[in-house]
Design a protein around this motif. Sequence first.
Motif, PDB file in Angstrom:
ATOM      1  N   GLU A 160       0.845  -1.199   0.000  1.00 35.21           N
ATOM      2  CA  GLU A 160       0.000   0.000   0.000  1.00 35.21           C
ATOM      3  C   GLU A 160       0.883   1.252   0.000  1.00 35.21           C
ATOM      4  O   GLU A 160       1.602   1.515   0.967  1.00 35.21           O
ATOM      5  CB  GLU A 160      -0.916   0.010   1.217  1.00 35.21           C
ATOM      6  CG  GLU A 160      -1.865   1.216   1.226  1.00 35.21           C
ATOM      7  CD  GLU A 160      -2.762   1.231   2.456  1.00 35.21           C
ATOM      8  OE1 GLU A 160      -3.691   2.050   2.484  1.00 35.21           O
ATOM      9  OE2 GLU A 160      -2.519   0.418   3.379  1.00 35.21           O
ATOM     10  N   PHE A 161       0.841   1.983  -1.097  1.00 41.17           N
ATOM     11  CA  PHE A 161       1.590   3.242  -1.210  1.00 41.17           C
ATOM     12  C   PHE A 161       0.668   4.385  -0.792  1.00 41.17           C
ATOM     13  O   PHE A 161      -0.377   4.603  -1.406  1.00 41.17           O
ATOM     14  CB  PHE A 161       2.088   3.441  -2.639  1.00 41.17           C
ATOM     15  CG  PHE A 161       2.894   4.696  -2.829  1.00 41.17           C
ATOM     16  CD1 PHE A 161       4.211   4.750  -2.396  1.00 41.17           C
ATOM     17  CD2 PHE A 161       2.333   5.821  -3.414  1.00 41.17           C
ATOM     18  CE1 PHE A 161       4.959   5.901  -2.564  1.00 41.17           C
ATOM     19  CE2 PHE A 161       3.079   6.975  -3.583  1.00 41.17           C
ATOM     20  CZ  PHE A 161       4.396   7.013  -3.153  1.00 41.17           C
ATOM     21  N   ILE A 162       1.045   5.098   0.251  1.00 41.91           N
ATOM     22  CA  ILE A 162       0.209   6.176   0.780  1.00 41.91           C
ATOM     23  C   ILE A 162       0.760   7.506   0.300  1.00 41.91           C
ATOM     24  O   ILE A 162       1.954   7.795   0.437  1.00 41.91           O
ATOM     25  CB  ILE A 162       0.190   6.151   2.324  1.00 41.91           C
ATOM     26  CG1 ILE A 162      -0.378   4.819   2.826  1.00 41.91           C
ATOM     27  CG2 ILE A 162      -0.614   7.321   2.877  1.00 41.91           C
ATOM     28  CD1 ILE A 162      -0.273   4.639   4.324  1.00 41.91           C
ATOM     29  N   THR A 163      -0.100   8.326  -0.252  1.00 42.48           N
ATOM     30  CA  THR A 163       0.305   9.661  -0.689  1.00 42.48           C
ATOM     31  C   THR A 163      -0.761  10.667  -0.290  1.00 42.48           C
ATOM     32  O   THR A 163      -1.971  10.396  -0.417  1.00 42.48           O
ATOM     33  CB  THR A 163       0.542   9.706  -2.213  1.00 42.48           C
ATOM     34  OG1 THR A 163       0.943  11.027  -2.582  1.00 42.48           O
ATOM     35  CG2 THR A 163      -0.709   9.320  -2.984  1.00 42.48           C
ATOM     36  N   GLU A 164      -0.320  11.780   0.207  1.00 42.95           N
ATOM     37  CA  GLU A 164      -1.219  12.865   0.581  1.00 42.95           C
ATOM     38  C   GLU A 164      -0.687  14.161  -0.005  1.00 42.95           C
ATOM     39  O   GLU A 164       0.524  14.418   0.037  1.00 42.95           O
ATOM     40  CB  GLU A 164      -1.310  12.999   2.107  1.00 42.95           C
ATOM     41  CG  GLU A 164      -1.915  11.801   2.800  1.00 42.95           C
ATOM     42  CD  GLU A 164      -1.950  11.965   4.312  1.00 42.95           C
ATOM     43  OE1 GLU A 164      -1.533  13.047   4.799  1.00 42.95           O
ATOM     44  OE2 GLU A 164      -2.380  11.032   5.010  1.00 42.95           O
TER      45      GLU A 164
END
Length: 821
Positions: A160-164
């Motif tokens: 899971e690649f998290i980007t904000e």
Amino acid sequence: MRHFKRIVALMLAVLLMAGLCACGDKGGESGKPATSANGTKMPEKVKLEHVYTAKYIDSGLPEGSSYNSINFLNDTIYVTVPYNRNVEVDGENVMEMGTVLYSMDPDGNNTVKLAEFPTTMDFNTSEMHMVNISNIVPAPDGTIWYYKTDSYNNWEDENEFITEDKSAIVNASVDGEELLSIPVASLTEDSYFMVNSMFVDKDGDITLTTGTGIIVLDPTGKVLSRVTLEDNFINSLVTTGNGDIVGINNSFDMTPMGAGMDPMAGGGNTTSLIKLDKLTGEFEDIGALPLATTYSIIGGEGDNVLINSGASVYFYDIKTKVLTEKLNWLNSDINYNRVGMIVPASEGRVIVVESNTAGGMFGGMGMGMGMGGASGRLMMLTGKSDSEITEKYLINFAATNLSESLQDAVISFNKTHDEYRIQFKDYSVYNNENDFGNQGGVSQLNYDIIAGDIPDMFLLDGLPFETYASKGLLADLGPIMDADPSFNKEDYLTNVLDACSYKGKICSVIPGFSLMTLVGKSSNVGPKPGWTMEDLSALMQKYPDAAVISDMTKTFMLMMFSMMGLENYIDTDTGSCSFNSQSFIDLLKFLNTFPDEIDYGAMLNGGGGMGGFNFSNTRYRDNETLMQMAFLSDYESIKTLMYDFGEDITFVGFPVAEGVGSTIQPQLEIGISSKTALTDACWEFIKFLLGDDFQNGIINSESFMAMSAFPVKRSVLDKLAQQAMTEQEDNNGGFGGGFGGMMGMMGSDEQREFMAKPLTQQQVDQVNEAIFSTTNVSRNRDDVLAIIEEEAGAYFAGQKSAETVAGVIQSRVQIYVNENR
């Protein structure tokens, strides 16, 4: 177009025979103007126009500071300056980066540091958080707006690649306190959103240009309009004093583009000025650009935009369509190749950034811009009143381009002569997108000549040298040189002086030049420059599976022939042609061995290489490719070529029946008009270009007059050779030579060691032999090349024999040459 040029040439011939351009005598003693023997009107002293005085702004910032942006609002200069510095954090040196906003008054006094915006980047093995501030612009209400990039990425969980993304358009006080933040997510769903430029108009509305469109906001952050760009690209978007948003619209038709097509090709590209209605998001087409040579447009006063054409800055009224020259850089003793940002100030003044390093702001391209970053010194330019301008005799210098080094020479000459001043007439402004190259400028110059408006000097780059020389437009410089006791022709490369001759008259000078040639193994082509088609044929029979030159098309090789071998088939003294010779017939057969097109897509994917795609030198060493094109502008180039071939090489040139098929490529070529009454003053300028200061400047990389070129003065050429034979720290041998050697310094340790060695006397002698044996100058022969290309097509298509086509070419080119003599 060819018929048009023939008509102009015939008109010139008739008028010149009537005495319009008959050779004139020199001016009076000590360079004073006089009426020439053929009735040339004595010039009068006049005043320059569009002259500005430059005053450097002593802002207190470090000299050579880099400026991300400059704005002028409410009689205040706002500049943003990037910084990076080492600081100690917990006992370790850490690099801090960011941007500082300063304000100052128009004289550069009272500089105030308003706010500092650091760039922060926190990262470890699993996450990264970055914040950066850019596009800082002042608003009429005393606040500022900027684009804040705020992104967070976490890849701790490989599934899971998290980007904000919390990026925003921010309104803040001048000291950096945020007043309003408009999340980018509320403006667009584009995940690749980026602000390319941003400005605030007189109403306080904010216009953003992004990678995909334009967004206009009001001061509260409300979206007034949104534009999506598809088949067009808007650049130089600016606002006029009256609030109109204007830009340059580039519309592209990109269909079709596939294998075998020129990657630069496109069908029906257009460029025009547009006005954006910020409430509706609709464009109004204002019309074609009034100047084809337009590097940028800049917001001006009233209904005007400023157009930076390189040589001058113009006012263009978008309502009346009136174009008015405002600022002439050379008249103001400013080298426009070193002009970066251009920002209008109050009372008709202009703020610019001038680079103070050799090589120019934009690499000598004449591309001063009104956007983007620039480093150098801030200048405030103020228009000179008529009473402040001294009358002088003007030397009108016609050109379709003006290099950085030549501009410096003109400025230096003008500053040291009280009676005379060179004024550059920029004919590039007459070019348009329907012309090939500089044809619009050349056509306008020819019209001016026919009308009797004949320049005093010509920068001959791109001009029809032989037409002008044959019609008597160019003065014979030989007698002028002989009559000047301070000048000795033997101090110069006589082969270069002779190459500037027409029917025994020296019609131009070339202060600096490079050499274009073909190079091969000495074991294959012999030890001396020069060979024939018969020699080439024998080499091809020896290596039947080898490529003579890799990955070149018929069209490209025809162009190379026009540059290196065409002069050998046209006798400029007699006007006779020899395209029906066996040598040219054999040349056509040789050209037919090359493909019609190259699949550049396959090359980019690793299939073959044209130098720039395949840098392996084994193909030369193993005789898979026999020749390489070489462009020599320094002595060190020979090392790259020797390493590529792995043994002794010869600068053999293009195969021709007689002589050597190499060409002198002028970096500058200048002629004096035979009609000028200012011959002596023009000669003083040319002598300056041939003098020690300018010639030494050519080989000095730190000089403003530096060029990638050989100097024409023997003593300075010898100095350049001595430098090449001297052990130098970090001597990598340069990047000259052929396509295959361009990446030499990115090669192996063995290659770097080879390149670091100083040259031997034998290597210098070999380069000198190539220089001294070359007697042709590369001339503009587009019309002749077009005839050859058109007729040769029938042979290449198998419709006619090489002998038949050679006969047709002979007939057509002979007619063309006769018409233009």
